[in-house]
Design an enzyme around this catalytic site. Structure first.
Site, PDB file in Angstrom:
ATOM      1  N   SER A  80     129.172  62.535  86.073  1.00 41.07           N
ATOM      2  CA  SER A  80     129.630  63.192  84.836  1.00 41.07           C
ATOM      3  C   SER A  80     129.753  62.186  83.683  1.00 41.07           C
ATOM      4  CB  SER A  80     130.954  63.928  85.051  1.00 41.07           C
ATOM      5  OG  SER A  80     131.894  63.110  85.694  1.00 41.07           O
ATOM      6  N   HIS A 132     129.784  65.939  93.736  1.00 38.68           N
ATOM      7  CA  HIS A 132     130.681  65.318  92.743  1.00 38.68           C
ATOM      8  C   HIS A 132     131.929  66.212  92.627  1.00 38.68           C
ATOM      9  CE1 HIS A 132     131.910  62.859  89.487  1.00 38.68           C
ATOM     10  NE2 HIS A 132     131.142  63.307  88.511  1.00 38.68           N
ATOM     11  N   HIS A 153     132.473  57.796  99.608  1.00 36.80           N
ATOM     12  CA  HIS A 153     132.393  57.501  98.167  1.00 36.80           C
ATOM     13  C   HIS A 153     131.285  56.498  97.905  1.00 36.80           C
ATOM     14  CE1 HIS A 153     133.650  56.573  94.055  1.00 36.80           C
ATOM     15  NE2 HIS A 153     134.205  57.772  94.106  1.00 36.80           N
ATOM     16  N   ARG A 197     144.047  57.857  94.400  1.00 36.54           N
ATOM     17  CA  ARG A 197     144.368  59.177  93.839  1.00 36.54           C
ATOM     18  C   ARG A 197     144.692  60.152  94.962  1.00 36.54           C
ATOM     19  NH1 ARG A 197     138.918  59.959  90.619  1.00 36.54           N
ATOM     20  NH2 ARG A 197     138.221  59.314  92.698  1.00 36.54           N
ATOM     21  N   ASP A 251     139.179  64.233  96.279  1.00 40.15           N
ATOM     22  CA  ASP A 251     139.113  65.667  96.538  1.00 40.15           C
ATOM     23  C   ASP A 251     139.719  66.088  97.880  1.00 40.15           C
ATOM     24  OD1 ASP A 251     137.784  66.136  94.111  1.00 40.15           O
ATOM     25  OD2 ASP A 251     135.905  65.474  94.996  1.00 40.15           O
TER      26      ASP A 251
END
Ligand code: CMX
Length: 424
Positions: free
Chosen positions: A233, A263, A309, A318, A364
């Protein structure tokens, strides 16, 4: 705006000077080699672009302007955007000014709703968001100033204007899409005096007596804001912006990339995987059952969403922050229990499988459990939440790139025949 613009105006000449000196003195120094494997392999690890808003050391995870994201978990998106743009956190007054500036620009033009209402009922929420952003291109102050004739050195100013307008409207558009797409009733107007994140939570209309959901949204919006320059992105937004396409074109393009399952869509895929697991075993499975379920996914030629990743080689900080939030507020939630169990089992399976370079969870893997807990269960909406946050990273990068005079991006491609010739 004046505060943020002034802070940028102060920093920009210093940054320009630093870069000019660096390039003048060391422009010929090599920072990367490219192998044939990398040329075919999505350019993984090739150092060929610059991003100063954030970086992702593989062994640490996201640093925003040098600050570990784990140290920003009590901050607001306003703090984060200010930090991304200027390199420093705002003081309370500057933060408040930014909140006020954003709310003064938050009105969504009525034609946006008309376009969204005309879309087929089963449109993906991400397609609706991209469309809404793109349809507002006609309002671009950058495009107008460029057409009127503008000095290169000033490109960043209307880029910042567009960025503020777009950022200000994102929560209302995104919340409106949620209510429209999932039959939640009328749109909810923003409330005066709320922060950017609080207003988003308010306009979504998810019941939230304690304010805990709004706090979860605050955290969500901080954590997803930026992840250096090479992810799909950010890179797409940068690439499109490098042609001097305005922020509406550039961010819309970046969001189209975020909508891909490898993504940003992975958060929707991840909760789907978790809930199917829960359904299959009527709750938390045993270690053996979960191991088999993970192998079935891999043997079916699919990826385990939320794991792996391209850059990271440790658990994503995160993910750790989301997990801590969940364990603090609802340690007994069954989906949270599943997310924890998956964390215990899946890295081992991925290691044994031997393909993924990083067997650890990414951002995620845990975020869906939080949203599910608070009743936001339409998981095809999750990437829209990611987008509202990621707009901060894309837009701050655009502003900086315009200020630094980044040129049009044009790497050289080669043919397979050329490569075959090279190795002869
Ligand atoms: N499950 C199964 N296989 C995986 C895997 C996973 N979670 N992660 C990587 N692999 C596989 C790759 O598909 C690749 O297989 P092939 O050699 O058959 O093509 C191999 O392992 C090597 O991949 P890699 O170098 O470790 O990872 P990449 O840089 O190519 O891809 C990513 C990174 C994120 C696309 C990949 O790990 C993945 O597909 N993960 C699942 C989807 C996901 O969670 N995406 C969200 C990432 C965060 C974000 O951008 O939002």
């Amino acid at each position: 705006m004046a505060k943020l613009q002034n802070a940028l105006a102060k920093n920009i000449p210093v940054w320009r000077d630093e870069i000019r000196t660096l390039v003048k003195k060391n422009g010929g120094k090599k920072i990367s080699d490219v192998t044939i494997l990398q040329a075919y392999g999505g350019m993984r690890g090739v150092k060929g672009m610059v991003c100063d808003t954030s970086e992702v050391p593989p062994d640490k995870g996201l640093l925003i302007r040098g600050i570990p994201v784990g140290d920003l978990v009590n901050k607001t998106p306003e703090d984060t955007f200010y930090l991304l743009c200027t390199g420093s956190l705002p003081n309370a007054k500057d933060r408040r000014a930014l909140t006020e500036e954003l709310s003064s620009r938050a009105r969504v033009p009525s034609y946006v709703w008309k376009v969204l209402e005309a879309m087929p009922r089963n449109s993906h929420p991400m397609c609706m968001l991209d469309t809404a952003v793109l349809v507002m291109q006609r309002e671009s102050k950058f495009a107008k100033a460029y057409a009127d004739g503008m000095n290169k050195m000033d490109y960043w100013k209307p880029t910042l204007e567009d960025s503020m307008d777009l950022l200000a409207r994102m929560p209302a558009i995104a919340a409106g899409i949620y209510r429209m797409r999932f039959n939640k009733g009328k749109r909810i107007a923003p409330k005066k005096g709320l922060t950017w994140a609080e207003n988003y939570a308010h306009m979504l209309g998810v019941p939230d007596k304690s304010g805990e959901f709004a706090d979860c949204m605050r955290l969500y919006l901080v954590l997803h804001s930026d992840h250096e320059g090479g992810n799909v992105s950010a890179h797409t937004c940068h690439l499109v912006g490098s042609a001097l396409s305005d922020p509406y074109y550039s961010v819309s393009a970046g969001l189209n990339g975020l909508a891909g399952p490898l993504h940003g869509l992975a958060n929707q895929e991840c909760l789907k995987w978790v809930l199917e697991l829960k359904k299959k075993f009527k709750g938390v499975p045993t270690d053996e059952q979960l191991t088999q379920y993970a192998w079935d996914t891999l043997n079916g030629g699919k990826v385990i969403p939320g794991y792996g990743h391209a850059v990271l080689r440790v658990s994503d900080p995160r993910y750790v922050a989301f997990r801590e939030f969940g364990m603090k507020h609802f340690p007994d939630d069954p989906v949270m229990a599943l997310v924890n169990k998956i964390f215990e089992i899946v890295p081992g399976v991925l290691k044994e499988h031997g393909k993924a370079k990083n067997p650890w969870p990414n951002v995620d893997a845990g975020s869906g459990a939080l949203l599910h807990h608070y009743g936001l269960r339409e998981f095809s909406y999750y990437t829209v939440l990611f987008s509202v946050s990621r707009a901060m990273g894309m837009l701050s990068q655009l502003v900086i790139n315009r200020a630094m005079g980044s040129p049009i991006e044009r790497p050289k491609s080669v043919t397979t025949k050329w490569l075959q010739g090279q190795v002869k």
